[in-house]
Enzyme design. Structure first.
Site, PDB file in Angstrom:
ATOM      1  N   HIS A  63       0.854  -1.182   0.000  1.00 59.53           N
ATOM      2  CA  HIS A  63       0.000   0.000   0.000  1.00 59.53           C
ATOM      3  C   HIS A  63       0.897   1.241   0.000  1.00 59.53           C
ATOM      4  O   HIS A  63       2.011   1.212   0.543  1.00 59.53           O
ATOM      5  CB  HIS A  63      -0.915   0.020   1.228  1.00 59.53           C
ATOM      6  CG  HIS A  63      -2.062  -0.935   1.123  1.00 59.53           C
ATOM      7  ND1 HIS A  63      -3.168  -0.878   1.934  1.00 59.53           N
ATOM      8  CD2 HIS A  63      -2.272  -1.978   0.262  1.00 59.53           C
ATOM      9  CE1 HIS A  63      -4.014  -1.845   1.597  1.00 59.53           C
ATOM     10  NE2 HIS A  63      -3.509  -2.519   0.600  1.00 59.53           N
ATOM     11  N   GLU A  65       0.876   4.072   1.594  1.00 56.67           N
ATOM     12  CA  GLU A  65       1.295   4.650   2.871  1.00 56.67           C
ATOM     13  C   GLU A  65       2.400   3.826   3.518  1.00 56.67           C
ATOM     14  O   GLU A  65       3.330   4.360   4.123  1.00 56.67           O
ATOM     15  CB  GLU A  65       0.099   4.744   3.822  1.00 56.67           C
ATOM     16  CG  GLU A  65      -1.086   5.530   3.269  1.00 56.67           C
ATOM     17  CD  GLU A  65      -2.128   4.628   2.608  1.00 56.67           C
ATOM     18  OE1 GLU A  65      -1.743   3.698   1.852  1.00 56.67           O
ATOM     19  OE2 GLU A  65      -3.323   4.849   2.838  1.00 56.67           O
ATOM     20  N   CYS A 102      -6.334   2.620   4.787  1.00 57.26           N
ATOM     21  CA  CYS A 102      -7.226   1.495   5.069  1.00 57.26           C
ATOM     22  C   CYS A 102      -7.288   1.214   6.573  1.00 57.26           C
ATOM     23  O   CYS A 102      -6.308   1.379   7.304  1.00 57.26           O
ATOM     24  CB  CYS A 102      -6.772   0.255   4.309  1.00 57.26           C
ATOM     25  SG  CYS A 102      -5.110  -0.326   4.686  1.00 57.26           S
ATOM     26  N   CYS A 112      -3.091   0.279   7.107  1.00 57.71           N
ATOM     27  CA  CYS A 112      -2.279   1.500   7.073  1.00 57.71           C
ATOM     28  C   CYS A 112      -2.662   2.465   8.188  1.00 57.71           C
ATOM     29  O   CYS A 112      -1.806   3.166   8.722  1.00 57.71           O
ATOM     30  CB  CYS A 112      -2.412   2.176   5.712  1.00 57.71           C
ATOM     31  SG  CYS A 112      -1.672   1.199   4.382  1.00 57.71           S
TER      32      CYS A 112
HETATM   33 ZN   LIG Z   1      -3.535   0.541   3.262  1.00 56.59          ZN
END
Ligand SMILES: [Zn+2]
Length: 170
Positions: A63, A65, A102, A112
């Site tokens: 992801h 982040e 998320c 995240c």
């Molecule tokens: Zn995430």
């Protein structure tokens, strides 16, 4: 953990600038039929970029982040440690992400939002709320409950969505 008084420094113009940068990064993501394309930029208290990331940048399940956090020594897949343990003070830093971080994910155990909370980052700016297509949203609520400032810039949501149009049309 966070000090809200330190976290309102960035101007709306700066927020818009860095969020557009994050959206630009989201266009670098390898295409996926089952995950959003997201870009993230971490900006320090001094206004300088500390790191960047985008979805699937290093591995197919990254992801944005967590890539940005990993770049400053906070490996997303590792057990959570405080940023202070890594010698990085992120209380005055702002994380810009094209999509709401998320709060749940299928690919790795730690969402995240929890990585960001553990990092000590004080402020998060996003363009687009996560639609509940793959997992429920709710990252912004979790961040706020942990004391972080969360700013949504809805006028940039359509740009953040555009790179993900193939996921939204069906
Ligand atoms: Zn995430």
């Amino acid at each position: 953990m966070t000090q809200p008084g330190r976290s309102g420094a960035a101007s709306p113009d700066a927020d818009r600038h860095w969020l557009l940068e994050a959206i630009s990064l989201s266009r670098c993501c390898p295409p996926s039929a089952s995950a959003f394309s997201v870009g993230a930029v971490l900006v320090g208290a001094d206004g300088a970029v500390m790191s960047t990331g985008y979805s699937r940048e290093c591995t197919p399940v990254d992801h944005a982040e967590e890539v940005a956090l990993a770049r400053i020594g906070l490996p997303g897949a590792a057990p959570l440690g405080s940023a202070a343990q890594n010698g990085v003070d992120l209380a005055g830093a702002t994380l810009y992400s094209s999509l709401e971080p998320c709060a749940a994910r299928a690919s790795r155990p730690t969402p995240c939002a929890d990585l960001i909370i553990a990092s000590g980052i004080g402020r998060v700016v996003i363009a687009w709320r996560e639609p509940p297509i793959f997992v429920p949203g709710g990252g912004a609520v979790r961040l706020r409950q942990a004391g972080l400032a969360v700013i949504v810039v809805p006028e940039l949501a359509s740009s953040a969505r555009a790179v993900n149009a193939h996921l939204l049309s069906g």
